[in-house]
Design an enzyme around this catalytic site. Structure first.
Site, short mmCIF file in Angstrom:
data_model
loop_
_atom_site.label_atom_id
_atom_site.label_comp_id
_atom_site.label_asym_id
_atom_site.label_seq_id
_atom_site.Cartn_x
_atom_site.Cartn_y
_atom_site.Cartn_z
N ASP A 156 0.83 -1.21 0.00
CA ASP A 156 0.00 0.00 0.00
C ASP A 156 0.87 1.26 0.00
O ASP A 156 1.63 1.49 0.94
CB ASP A 156 -0.88 -0.08 1.26
CG ASP A 156 -1.99 0.94 1.27
OD1 ASP A 156 -1.99 1.84 0.43
OD2 ASP A 156 -2.87 0.82 2.15
N ASP A 227 -10.53 4.09 -1.38
CA ASP A 227 -11.14 3.07 -0.51
C ASP A 227 -12.66 2.95 -0.66
O ASP A 227 -13.38 3.94 -0.83
CB ASP A 227 -10.83 3.39 0.96
CG ASP A 227 -9.37 3.12 1.29
OD1 ASP A 227 -8.58 2.86 0.36
OD2 ASP A 227 -9.03 3.17 2.47
#
Ligand code: GLA
Length: 406
Positions: A156, A227
């Site tokens: 990430d 997200d």
């Protein structure tokens, strides 16, 4: 919200059209490609536990995947997301924190259930939740994952943006992007050198047309957006942004519209069904993110619907396409192996269609005359006729498999 979603998907589709015409293919002997011949399926800790996840939660999740039949339905990865990381010792070796006393023992436990285990890190100095990242320790961390028996890594970007990209390349966006690609390539190399096949999941929110270059840095899947949240507008916006990306997906390399929110928040049953149907049409990784020990039977029924999973996992690996939209109804189609086809009709609007029935246009899908298929949510046979009025509840879906489309 709906207008923003449409506009952003148009911009997105145009950008994709302008992009390179070929997906870079990975060599078939590449073991990392062999690990994700169909979109990865499993469970990830983030969408329910966030930073609170512990060793016990991971063991419970593994137990529940087995007990609920989800493992038998194909969910095999148990993925620990952010917040497992502790400190590095004097030799730079990373240790897990007090929530995860023994990673090797945890991996052994998950493996003993016939499941696989995933982990999380960042190419930056810190992860998104500000735990230790892998910057300058890539080889060491990859080696550690292999020693523990890790099967999947979500990598990430997060603090790599201020920590490296902006620091080293200042305002030069192209130079920043080169640094980002190099960081993923570095971890790919480290994973390969560690000698254990590990699914490599890129998480950098779709920047710099990641779908064009992710396979060349060993990416088996790559997030295409920011997200997800357990909220219909967000789920629908993300799904809409996938239109146009279908040509980048295929065995070994998948677009990732983020982990599932099925069973989370206040999603209605219709919304949970539509979410799962869309992800199946998109050949998306199916990583459940719900509270498995307290899963309601109707949520389990959605997550374990074998017919819908078979759409997602179809061996051709051809991601579905948004064939057309009319008003607030979207029609997606997906080509399946053996000449079969799936059709998903989604009512994204807030009203029921009994007052304004939607008429399915089969000609527009390249189909001629009545089509016999199976309604995958009722499990019953269905015949679709051209122009037939369809009634769909708010945010609900009609998902049909046609084995012999004409
Ligand atoms: C980012 C990712 C999420 C999750 C969190 C963890 O926001 O996109 O999926 O991994 O970080 O901190």
């Amino acid at each position: 919200m709906r207008m923003i979603a449409i506009l952003s998907s148009v911009v997105f589709a145009l950008a994709s059209l302008a992009a390179a015409s070929q997906t870079p293919a990975k060599a078939p002997q590449d073991p990392q490609q062999l690990v994700a011949q169909t979109p990865p399926m499993g469970w990830n800790s983030w969408n329910f536990f966030f930073e609170k996840v512990t060793d016990k939660d991971i063991r419970n999740a593994a137990d529940q995947l087995v007990a609920t039949g989800m493992k038998d339905a194909g969910y095999v990865y148990v993925n620990i997301d952010d917040t497992w990381e502790g400190q590095r010792d004097a030799n730079g070796v990373l240790h897990s924190n007090e929530k995860f006393p023994d990673m090797k023992a945890l991996a052994d436990y998950v493996h003993s259930k016939g499941l696989k285990i995933g982990i999380y890190s960042s190419p930056g100095p810190q992860t998104c939740a500000r735990y230790e990242g892998s910057l300058d320790h890539e080889a060491q961390d990859a080696q550690l994952y292999a020693e523990w028996g890790i099967d999947y890594l979500k990598y990430d970007l997060c603090s790599f943006i201020p920590g490296v990209m902006q620091k080293q390349a200042h305002d030069d966006k192209a130079a920043q992007m080169r640094l980002m690609v190099a960081a993923y390539a570095k971890m790919d190399k480290a994973l390969k050198a560690a000698g254990r096949p590990i699914v490599f999941s890129l998480c950098q929110y779709g920047w710099d047309a990641v779908w064009e270059w992710a396979p060349s840095v060993g990416g088996n899947l790559w997030r295409t957006t920011g997200d997800i949240t357990p909220d219909w507008d967000r789920i629908y916006a993300i799904a809409s942004q996938q239109a146009g990306l279908e040509r980048y997906a295929g065995p070994g390399h998948w677009n990732d519209p983020d982990m599932l929110e099925v069973g989370n928040g206040k999603l209605t049953l219709a919304e949970n069904r539509s979410h799962f149907s869309l992800w199946a049409m998109l050949a998306a990784p199916l990583l459940a993110g719900n509270d498995l020990p307290n899963m309601k039977p109707e949520i389990k029924a959605i997550l374990t619907n074998r017919d819908v999973i078979a759409i997602d996992q179809d061996r051709l690996g051809k991601q579905g396409t948004r064939a057309y939209s009319e008003g607030e109804v979207d029609v997606w189609t997906r080509t399946l192996s053996g000449g079969a086809m799936a059709i998903a009709v989604i009512n994204a609007g807030d009203s029921r269609y009994s007052t304004h029935p939607f008429h399915l246009n089969l000609n527009q899908l390249g189909l001629h005359g009545p089509q016999s298929g199976k309604d995958l949510w009722t499990g019953k046979p269905i015949t679709l006729s051209d122009g037939q009025p369809l009634e769909l509840a708010r945010h609900d879906v009609l998902l049909v498999r046609i084995d012999a489309p004409r």
